[in-house]
Design a protein around this motif. Sequence first.
Motif, PDB file in Angstrom:
ATOM      1  N   VAL A  57       0.830  -1.208   0.000  1.00 27.77           N
ATOM      2  CA  VAL A  57       0.000   0.000   0.000  1.00 27.77           C
ATOM      3  C   VAL A  57       0.868   1.263   0.000  1.00 27.77           C
ATOM      4  CG1 VAL A  57      -1.741   1.306   1.283  1.00 27.77           C
ATOM      5  CG2 VAL A  57      -1.942  -1.182   1.067  1.00 27.77           C
ATOM      6  N   VAL A  58       1.945   1.264   0.781  1.00 26.54           N
ATOM      7  CA  VAL A  58       2.818   2.434   0.797  1.00 26.54           C
ATOM      8  C   VAL A  58       3.474   2.633  -0.567  1.00 26.54           C
ATOM      9  CG1 VAL A  58       4.957   3.376   1.765  1.00 26.54           C
ATOM     10  CG2 VAL A  58       3.225   2.404   3.283  1.00 26.54           C
ATOM     11  N   ALA A  59       3.922   1.548  -1.188  1.00 25.52           N
ATOM     12  CA  ALA A  59       4.550   1.670  -2.506  1.00 25.52           C
ATOM     13  C   ALA A  59       3.551   2.155  -3.554  1.00 25.52           C
ATOM     14  CB  ALA A  59       5.156   0.334  -2.925  1.00 25.52           C
ATOM     15  N   GLU A  60       2.339   1.617  -3.518  1.00 26.88           N
ATOM     16  CA  GLU A  60       1.321   2.074  -4.472  1.00 26.88           C
ATOM     17  C   GLU A  60       1.018   3.556  -4.279  1.00 26.88           C
ATOM     18  OE1 GLU A  60      -1.140  -2.155  -5.031  1.00 26.88           O
ATOM     19  OE2 GLU A  60      -1.867  -0.616  -3.634  1.00 26.88           O
ATOM     20  N   ALA A  61       0.913   3.974  -3.022  1.00 23.69           N
ATOM     21  CA  ALA A  61       0.629   5.382  -2.751  1.00 23.69           C
ATOM     22  C   ALA A  61       1.786   6.267  -3.217  1.00 23.69           C
ATOM     23  CB  ALA A  61       0.377   5.584  -1.259  1.00 23.69           C
ATOM     24  N   ALA A  62       3.010   5.848  -2.931  1.00 26.08           N
ATOM     25  CA  ALA A  62       4.174   6.642  -3.332  1.00 26.08           C
ATOM     26  C   ALA A  62       4.263   6.754  -4.851  1.00 26.08           C
ATOM     27  CB  ALA A  62       5.446   6.041  -2.762  1.00 26.08           C
ATOM     28  N   ALA A  63       4.008   5.650  -5.547  1.00 22.78           N
ATOM     29  CA  ALA A  63       4.060   5.680  -7.008  1.00 22.78           C
ATOM     30  C   ALA A  63       3.026   6.649  -7.571  1.00 22.78           C
ATOM     31  CB  ALA A  63       3.838   4.280  -7.559  1.00 22.78           C
ATOM     32  N   ARG A  64       1.850   6.660  -6.958  1.00 20.89           N
ATOM     33  CA  ARG A  64       0.793   7.575  -7.416  1.00 20.89           C
ATOM     34  C   ARG A  64       1.128   9.023  -7.088  1.00 20.89           C
ATOM     35  NH1 ARG A  64      -3.168   9.631  -4.356  1.00 20.89           N
ATOM     36  NH2 ARG A  64      -2.891   8.042  -2.730  1.00 20.89           N
ATOM     37  N   LEU A  65       1.571   9.276  -5.878  1.00 21.84           N
ATOM     38  CA  LEU A  65       1.787  10.646  -5.428  1.00 21.84           C
ATOM     39  C   LEU A  65       2.975  11.307  -6.120  1.00 21.84           C
ATOM     40  CD1 LEU A  65       1.154   9.974  -1.653  1.00 21.84           C
ATOM     41  CD2 LEU A  65      -0.272  11.410  -3.126  1.00 21.84           C
ATOM     42  N   TRP A  66       4.009  10.526  -6.434  1.00 26.85           N
ATOM     43  CA  TRP A  66       5.208  11.086  -7.050  1.00 26.85           C
ATOM     44  C   TRP A  66       5.251  10.835  -8.566  1.00 26.85           C
ATOM     45  CZ3 TRP A  66       5.519  10.196  -1.839  1.00 26.85           C
ATOM     46  CH2 TRP A  66       6.207  11.142  -1.071  1.00 26.85           C
ATOM     47  N   GLN A  67       4.157  10.418  -9.129  1.00 24.36           N
ATOM     48  CA  GLN A  67       4.138  10.159 -10.570  1.00 24.36           C
ATOM     49  C   GLN A  67       4.555  11.410 -11.338  1.00 24.36           C
ATOM     50  OE1 GLN A  67       0.359   8.812 -12.054  1.00 24.36           O
ATOM     51  NE2 GLN A  67       1.177   8.237 -14.050  1.00 24.36           N
ATOM     52  N   GLY A  68       5.503  11.254 -12.242  1.00 26.98           N
ATOM     53  CA  GLY A  68       5.963  12.365 -13.055  1.00 26.98           C
ATOM     54  C   GLY A  68       7.048  13.214 -12.418  1.00 26.98           C
ATOM     55  N   GLN A  69       7.403  12.926 -11.164  1.00 32.03           N
ATOM     56  CA  GLN A  69       8.460  13.686 -10.504  1.00 32.03           C
ATOM     57  C   GLN A  69       9.832  13.156 -10.927  1.00 32.03           C
ATOM     58  OE1 GLN A  69       7.818  16.449  -8.542  1.00 32.03           O
ATOM     59  NE2 GLN A  69       5.761  16.055  -9.333  1.00 32.03           N
ATOM     60  N   ALA A  70      10.800  14.060 -11.012  1.00 26.48           N
ATOM     61  CA  ALA A  70      12.123  13.673 -11.504  1.00 26.48           C
ATOM     62  C   ALA A  70      12.822  12.704 -10.558  1.00 26.48           C
ATOM     63  CB  ALA A  70      12.985  14.921 -11.711  1.00 26.48           C
ATOM     64  N   VAL A  71      12.662  12.914  -9.245  1.00 21.24           N
ATOM     65  CA  VAL A  71      13.342  12.061  -8.264  1.00 21.24           C
ATOM     66  C   VAL A  71      12.290  11.432  -7.361  1.00 21.24           C
ATOM     67  CG1 VAL A  71      15.073  11.931  -6.445  1.00 21.24           C
ATOM     68  CG2 VAL A  71      15.361  13.557  -8.327  1.00 21.24           C
TER      69      VAL A  71
ATOM     70  N   GLN B 165      12.151  -4.787   7.221  1.00 21.20           N
ATOM     71  CA  GLN B 165      11.410  -6.014   6.954  1.00 21.20           C
ATOM     72  C   GLN B 165      11.542  -6.414   5.486  1.00 21.20           C
ATOM     73  OE1 GLN B 165      10.313  -7.384   9.626  1.00 21.20           O
ATOM     74  NE2 GLN B 165      10.657  -5.571  10.877  1.00 21.20           N
ATOM     75  N   PRO B 166      12.298  -7.470   5.180  1.00 18.88           N
ATOM     76  CA  PRO B 166      12.450  -7.891   3.781  1.00 18.88           C
ATOM     77  C   PRO B 166      11.122  -8.166   3.094  1.00 18.88           C
ATOM     78  CG  PRO B 166      14.104  -8.964   5.137  1.00 18.88           C
ATOM     79  CD  PRO B 166      13.168  -8.269   6.077  1.00 18.88           C
ATOM     80  N   ALA B 167      10.153  -8.702   3.828  1.00 21.03           N
ATOM     81  CA  ALA B 167       8.854  -8.997   3.214  1.00 21.03           C
ATOM     82  C   ALA B 167       8.160  -7.720   2.768  1.00 21.03           C
ATOM     83  CB  ALA B 167       7.969  -9.768   4.189  1.00 21.03           C
ATOM     84  N   ALA B 168       8.327  -6.642   3.530  1.00 16.74           N
ATOM     85  CA  ALA B 168       7.729  -5.361   3.138  1.00 16.74           C
ATOM     86  C   ALA B 168       8.393  -4.822   1.876  1.00 16.74           C
ATOM     87  CB  ALA B 168       7.856  -4.353   4.278  1.00 16.74           C
ATOM     88  N   LEU B 169       9.719  -4.964   1.788  1.00 16.92           N
ATOM     89  CA  LEU B 169      10.427  -4.495   0.593  1.00 16.92           C
ATOM     90  C   LEU B 169      10.064  -5.334  -0.632  1.00 16.92           C
ATOM     91  CD1 LEU B 169      14.005  -3.710   1.958  1.00 16.92           C
ATOM     92  CD2 LEU B 169      12.242  -2.075   1.250  1.00 16.92           C
ATOM     93  N   ALA B 170       9.928  -6.641  -0.447  1.00 21.30           N
ATOM     94  CA  ALA B 170       9.541  -7.502  -1.568  1.00 21.30           C
ATOM     95  C   ALA B 170       8.150  -7.129  -2.071  1.00 21.30           C
ATOM     96  CB  ALA B 170       9.591  -8.964  -1.144  1.00 21.30           C
ATOM     97  N   SER B 171       7.250  -6.844  -1.151  1.00 19.41           N
ATOM     98  CA  SER B 171       5.899  -6.455  -1.531  1.00 19.41           C
ATOM     99  C   SER B 171       5.906  -5.100  -2.238  1.00 19.41           C
ATOM    100  CB  SER B 171       5.013  -6.409  -0.286  1.00 19.41           C
ATOM    101  OG  SER B 171       3.677  -6.171  -0.610  1.00 19.41           O
ATOM    102  N   ALA B 172       6.743  -4.169  -1.748  1.00 20.34           N
ATOM    103  CA  ALA B 172       6.870  -2.867  -2.405  1.00 20.34           C
ATOM    104  C   ALA B 172       7.432  -3.019  -3.809  1.00 20.34           C
ATOM    105  CB  ALA B 172       7.766  -1.950  -1.564  1.00 20.34           C
ATOM    106  N   ARG B 173       8.402  -3.890  -3.962  1.00 23.04           N
ATOM    107  CA  ARG B 173       8.984  -4.143  -5.289  1.00 23.04           C
ATOM    108  C   ARG B 173       7.935  -4.680  -6.249  1.00 23.04           C
ATOM    109  NH1 ARG B 173      12.699  -9.127  -5.041  1.00 23.04           N
ATOM    110  NH2 ARG B 173      10.612  -9.962  -4.664  1.00 23.04           N
ATOM    111  N   ASN B 174       7.129  -5.582  -5.791  1.00 22.46           N
ATOM    112  CA  ASN B 174       6.096  -6.154  -6.656  1.00 22.46           C
ATOM    113  C   ASN B 174       5.037  -5.128  -7.035  1.00 22.46           C
ATOM    114  OD1 ASN B 174       7.415  -8.613  -6.485  1.00 22.46           O
ATOM    115  ND2 ASN B 174       6.128  -9.385  -4.818  1.00 22.46           N
ATOM    116  N   ALA B 175       4.738  -4.218  -6.108  1.00 26.17           N
ATOM    117  CA  ALA B 175       3.682  -3.222  -6.349  1.00 26.17           C
ATOM    118  C   ALA B 175       4.164  -2.065  -7.211  1.00 26.17           C
ATOM    119  CB  ALA B 175       3.152  -2.695  -5.020  1.00 26.17           C
ATOM    120  N   ALA B 176       5.419  -1.645  -6.995  1.00 30.96           N
ATOM    121  CA  ALA B 176       5.946  -0.468  -7.712  1.00 30.96           C
ATOM    122  C   ALA B 176       7.440  -0.675  -7.961  1.00 30.96           C
ATOM    123  CB  ALA B 176       5.704   0.800  -6.909  1.00 30.96           C
ATOM    124  N   PRO B 177       7.768  -1.559  -8.900  1.00 28.20           N
ATOM    125  CA  PRO B 177       9.175  -1.905  -9.114  1.00 28.20           C
ATOM    126  C   PRO B 177      10.042  -0.731  -9.526  1.00 28.20           C
ATOM    127  CG  PRO B 177       7.779  -2.786 -10.873  1.00 28.20           C
ATOM    128  CD  PRO B 177       6.873  -2.297  -9.809  1.00 28.20           C
TER     129      PRO B 177
END
Length: 250
Positions: free
Chosen positions: A133-147, A155-167
């Motif tokens: 959810v955090v990765a999806e939100a970040a991808a949406r909120l920063w869409q089009g931003q240079a950085v 938590q590796p599981a949280a990072l793996a889930s973030a990678r899958n949601a917003a690689p």
Amino acid sequence: MTGLQTTAWPYPRWIAHRGAGKLAPENTLAAFRLGAQHGYRMFECDAKLSRDGVPFLMHDATLQRTTNGHGTGGDLDWSALSQLDAGGWHSRAHAGEPLPTLEALARYCIANGYLLNIEIKPTPGQDETTGRVVAEAAARLWQGQAVPPLLSSFQPAALASARNAAPQLPRALLVDVHRQGFVDEAVGLGCVAIVCNHALWDVALVATVQGQGLRALSYTVNDPWAAQRLIDLGTDGIITDRVDLFSPAG
């Protein structure tokens, strides 16, 4: 290997911990504004989920230390969390300061050209959901931003889930104690950086991490001797509470 590993590192060396360290109530917009007043252009924050799935800023699983609430923050809907006082514990000057959503911080940072390290800080048992959810939100909120924001977690599981949601979003593994295989774990998660307890870094570890194409960042560095040691080692980023002591231009 992600783009950030093959291009110039877009983030500054100095990063303000939870907004302004201990000078303002952590993880509130007041803290980020104060950190910015001290010249900081990149901040670290902690993000977790309300019961109804809203990413909001708070470090602890429980509410008592940094709000006037009680119990587990993730057990409350955002409508209840939004009514809490997240500043009165710090000082009278900040009484009534609310908990911010990740979206509110994103809008502040984007409007002012500030950069962000979002630590995914799940309520226990919510690693995968929070990462997604955090990765999806970040991808949406920063869409089009240079950085984009840098997503990190212990938590590796949280990072793996973030990678899958917003690689496309860069990730970093947080490490508190030296354990076998954590560099390989970070590589396997497609991370661009490792963020260690600053005492863990030595010449050999910096060489190993950077030799894998990763950046070496440190938390939480509050003493000049510790900061100078990390600079001398050639590390890439320093997270500090002492926004009043360290000039981010230095």
